[in-house]
Design an enzyme around this catalytic site. Sequence first.
Site, PDB file in Angstrom:
ATOM      1  N   ASP A   1       1.298  -1.127  -0.533  1.00 17.34           N
ATOM      2  CA  ASP A   1       0.277   0.280  -0.142  1.00 17.34           C
ATOM      3  C   ASP A   1       0.576   1.168  -0.231  1.00 17.34           C
ATOM      4  O   ASP A   1       2.037   1.647   0.818  1.00 17.34           O
ATOM      5  CB  ASP A   1      -0.863  -0.202   1.543  1.00 17.34           C
ATOM      6  CG  ASP A   1      -1.062   0.796   1.430  1.00 17.34           C
ATOM      7  OD1 ASP A   1      -3.231   1.478   0.923  1.00 17.34           O
ATOM      8  OD2 ASP A   1      -1.792   2.458   1.591  1.00 17.34           O
TER       9      ASP A   1
ATOM     10  N   HIS B   1      -7.412   9.741  -1.486  1.00 14.41           N
ATOM     11  CA  HIS B   1      -7.037   9.408  -0.374  1.00 14.41           C
ATOM     12  C   HIS B   1      -7.929  10.393   0.776  1.00 14.41           C
ATOM     13  O   HIS B   1      -8.050   9.620   2.289  1.00 14.41           O
ATOM     14  CB  HIS B   1      -5.464  10.473  -0.640  1.00 14.41           C
ATOM     15  CG  HIS B   1      -5.000   9.875   0.511  1.00 14.41           C
ATOM     16  ND1 HIS B   1      -3.050  10.059   0.296  1.00 14.41           N
ATOM     17  CD2 HIS B   1      -4.991   9.907   1.905  1.00 14.41           C
ATOM     18  CE1 HIS B   1      -2.771   9.550   1.529  1.00 14.41           C
ATOM     19  NE2 HIS B   1      -3.263   8.757   2.525  1.00 14.41           N
TER      20      HIS B   1
ATOM     21  N   TYR C   1       2.662   9.524  -0.424  1.00 14.14           N
ATOM     22  CA  TYR C   1       3.764   9.559   0.550  1.00 14.14           C
ATOM     23  C   TYR C   1       5.653   9.573  -0.653  1.00 14.14           C
ATOM     24  O   TYR C   1       6.285   9.088   0.403  1.00 14.14           O
ATOM     25  CB  TYR C   1       4.054   7.749   0.437  1.00 14.14           C
ATOM     26  CG  TYR C   1       2.686   7.524   1.494  1.00 14.14           C
ATOM     27  CD1 TYR C   1       1.903   8.180   1.595  1.00 14.14           C
ATOM     28  CD2 TYR C   1       2.536   5.983   1.161  1.00 14.14           C
ATOM     29  CE1 TYR C   1       0.304   8.146   2.689  1.00 14.14           C
ATOM     30  CE2 TYR C   1       1.092   5.804   1.938  1.00 14.14           C
ATOM     31  CZ  TYR C   1       0.343   7.014   2.335  1.00 14.14           C
ATOM     32  OH  TYR C   1      -0.820   5.766   3.594  1.00 14.14           O
TER      33      TYR C   1
END
Length: 278
Positions: free
Chosen positions: A51, A112, A56
């Site tokens: 994931d 998200h 990120y």
Amino acid sequence: MLDKEKLANVKVKLSSGHEIPQLGFGTWLINGEECTQAVASAIEVGYRHIDTAQTYENQKEIAPGLKKIERQTLWITSKLWRGDYTRTGVPKAVDLMLKELDIDYLDLLLIHWPDAAVPIAESLEAMQKCVDAGKVRCLGMSNSTKRHIQDCLSTGVKIVMNQVEFHPYFYQKELLDFCQSHGVAVTAYSPIAHGKVLDDPTLRKIGKKHRKSTAQVSLRWLLQHGLVIIPKSVHKKRQEENADIFDFELSQEEMEAINGLNRNQREIFPSFQEFDYV
């Protein structure tokens, strides 16, 4: 003892017909060479579900680890970031994800964080076009409330997942029940509340009985509730410990005791969240 076969093959069947490994490997806040090594280690341990997300900023570092095994044996999830939810932003973002991860398709693409500034129908329509083009297999949401999921379902575009914070101190039972009753699976992130549950006396007592750590008890509790789980660690021994949860089972009494630990305690609460969306 770690059962690599179960780690790879215990799966949750999604309403799309696809099957996602129930225990995955999370990569939030893991970057650089440490990320590359952690993903490679996780795959060596037996994880087949990775994931990640645009924000990120580690997709390039994840890519080398993915090469250690055939692509079709892996499940890869990524998430669109705010600012890319428009009909023009979605396809560009997806192409960049695929380029950075060096893969041909994503198994699961999530929004998200919900953003009321962009109509959800516009976002999902653009995401569905990525599915139609073969770049994505399944669609879903993250950090979404019941109302967000209702709005998604009303568009007619099929979503199969809602990834949310979920752990013994934040037992979102109503949301879980609603999602599962509408064909939307739930993934738990921060499954041990950033370590805050590790010293819990109830979890310790249950763990002692089963000869398991409090982290393993927490993960097993999530597993038995039918959630997909994405714990993370850069340490191979901890990756193995997190995965060693298939050789014991919590009793109904133990499950209820852990249910009762709920404090409605969120660990993740950014300024732009829409948890109060009505």
